[in-house]
Scaffold this active site. Structure first.
Site, short mmCIF file in Angstrom:
data_model
loop_
_atom_site.label_atom_id
_atom_site.label_comp_id
_atom_site.label_asym_id
_atom_site.label_seq_id
_atom_site.Cartn_x
_atom_site.Cartn_y
_atom_site.Cartn_z
N GLU A 25 14.55 -4.35 -32.16
CA GLU A 25 14.63 -3.66 -33.47
C GLU A 25 15.47 -4.45 -34.47
OE1 GLU A 25 17.66 -1.18 -34.39
OE2 GLU A 25 18.34 -0.73 -32.35
N LYS A 159 24.44 6.43 -28.85
CA LYS A 159 25.64 5.94 -29.51
C LYS A 159 26.80 6.90 -29.33
CE LYS A 159 23.21 5.52 -32.94
NZ LYS A 159 22.65 5.38 -34.28
N1 PSU Z 1 22.22 0.52 -31.62
C1 PSU Z 1 23.29 -0.15 -32.06
N2 PSU Z 1 23.57 -0.07 -33.39
C2 PSU Z 1 22.74 0.59 -34.27
C3 PSU Z 1 21.62 1.29 -33.80
C4 PSU Z 1 21.42 1.23 -32.44
O1 PSU Z 1 23.97 -0.79 -31.27
O2 PSU Z 1 23.00 0.57 -35.48
C5 PSU Z 1 20.64 1.98 -34.75
C6 PSU Z 1 19.30 2.04 -34.01
O3 PSU Z 1 18.36 1.38 -34.81
C7 PSU Z 1 19.00 3.52 -33.90
C8 PSU Z 1 19.61 4.03 -35.16
O4 PSU Z 1 17.63 3.79 -33.80
O5 PSU Z 1 20.88 3.33 -35.17
C9 PSU Z 1 19.71 5.54 -35.20
O6 PSU Z 1 19.87 5.96 -36.51
P1 PSU Z 1 19.64 7.49 -36.92
O7 PSU Z 1 20.74 8.25 -36.27
O8 PSU Z 1 19.74 7.48 -38.43
O9 PSU Z 1 18.27 7.88 -36.44
#
Ligand code: PSU
Ligand code: MN
Length: 286
Positions: A25, A159
C-alpha cells in the site's frame, strides 16, 4: 483488466505467467511514516519481496489511473506531493476521477489487488474501531474490505491507537507483540499457513484473510514508552477534536515525536517482517 486499473511492467509480466506477486500500500508512504522514510521503506519492502522470489506490486493512484506496480519516480511523486489524499472505499472513485495523485489504504489496496488478480498483500497495521467509536462512529473501511474482498493481508495487528477488543477477537498490538486477546489459530510454518489461506479462498466465501504477524521481539517498543506515548497522543488528539481520516496520521506523528523516533524504527521493522512473510506465502502458492 480494464481501465482505470493499470499494471506496471514488472507486475504485468508476473501476472501473465501466474508468478507470485505481493501487493503493497502507499498510505504508509504518505501518511504513516515521515518523509523520506516512507519512500526508502517502500523500496526496501519491494527489494525484500524480490529477494524472496516474488514480484512487488506497490499500489497508488496517479494521473487518473489505479496503478498496480508504481515506478520509483511515481512513488517519489506521491511522497512529495503536498496534501495527497488517503484513499479508502468511500472516496476511491472520487479520487481517481479527480486526476490527482492519491495513496491507497489497506481497504483500497485490497480492492485494487483483487482486481489485478493478486491474492497476497503486506502492510504494517490495519485500521479498525477507534477508541471513541460509540460517539464518532469511526470504524475503518479496512474492516469492511476484509469482510468483502478475498485477499490475504499480512499485518502486525491493528494500529495501537485503536480500540483493539472491538476491532477483532485478538492479535498482536503493532508496536508490541501481545494484546492479551486470543486468535483462531497459530501457525508456526509457512506451508501450513499458506495452505490454510489457500483453503479459505477455495471455500469461496468471498472474504479476506487477516494474517497477524507480531513484531520481532528485538524490535518491540518498551512497554512504558509505548503506554506513555500512546496516552499522550490520544489525549492531544481528543483536545484537538480530530475526526475520521485525519485521526491516525495525527496520532502516528505525535507518537513519533513522543518516542524520539522509536515508533518509526518499530514501524519499519514490522513492515519488513510482514513483507518477508507475505512473500513466503505467495511463493508457497496461495
Ligand atoms: N500501517 C501503518 N501506518 C499507516 C497505516 C497502516 O504502519 O499509516 C494506514 C493504512 O493504510 C491503513 C490506514 O489502511 O492507515 C487506516 O486508516 P483509516 O483508519 O482512516 O481507515
Ligand atoms: Mn481511522
Amino acid at each position: 483488466m480494464k481501465r482505470p486499473y493499470e499494471y506496471g511492467n514488472e507486475v504485468a509480466r508476473a501476472v501473465a505467467v501466474n508468478a507470485p506477486v505481493v501487493a503493497l500500500e502507499t498510505t504508509v508512504v504518505t501518511h504513516g511514516l515521515p518523509h523520506p522514510d516512507g519512500v526508502t521503506t517502500a523500496l526496501a519492502l519491494e527489494q525484500i519481496i524480490r529477494e524472496a522470489g516474488a514480484t512487488p506490486a506497490t499500489i497508488g493512484i496517479i494521473g487518473g489511473g489505479i496503478r498496480i506496480g508504481l515506478t520509483r519516480a511515481e512513488l517519489e511523486q506521491l511522497a512529495t506531493t503536498p496534501g495527497v489524499p488517503k484513499i479508502n472505499l468511500s472516496n476511491f472513485a472520487a479520487a481517481v476521477s479527480s486526476g490527482q495523485p492519491g495513496s491507497t489504504t489497506v481497504a483500497a489496496t485490497m480492492a485494487a489487488a483483487y482486481a489485478g488478480g493478486i491474492r497476497v498483500f503486506a502492510t504494517g497495521g490495519i485500521g479498525g474501531v477507534h477508541r471513541n467509536a460509540t460517539e464518532s462512529g469511526d470504524v475503518s473501511a479496512d474492516l469492511t474490505a476484509l469482510s468483502r474482498i478475498p485477499v490475504a493481508v499480512v499485518s502486525a495487528g491493528a494500529k495501537a491507537v485503536l480500540d483493539l477488543p472491538r476491532t477483532t477477537d485478538e492479535f498482536p498490538a503493532f508496536y508490541r507483540r501481545s494484546s492479551g486477546l486470543p486468535v483462531d489459530r497459530r501457525y508456526d510454518s509457512i506451508d501450513e499457513l499458506a495452505s490454510a489461506v489457500r483453503l479459505h479462498f477455495s471455500l469461496g466465501f468471498g472474504t479476506g484473510v487477516l494474517v497477524a504477524n507480531p513484531i520481532p521481539i528485538a524490535d518491540e517498543m518498551p512497554s512504558e514508552l509505548y503506554d506513555r506515548a500512546l496516552q499522550g497522543a490520544l489525549s492531544e488528539a481528543q483536545t484537538r477534536g480530530l475526526r475520521g481520516r485525519a485521526v491516525t496520521p495525527y496520532l502516528l506523528d505525535r507518537i513519533h515525536a513522543l518516542t524520539g523516533g522509536d515508533s518509526v524504527r518499530a514501524n519499519v521493522a514490522l513492515l519488513r517482517h510482514n513483507a518477508h512473510v507475505a512473500a513466503a506465502i505467495a511463493v508457497a502458492g496461495v
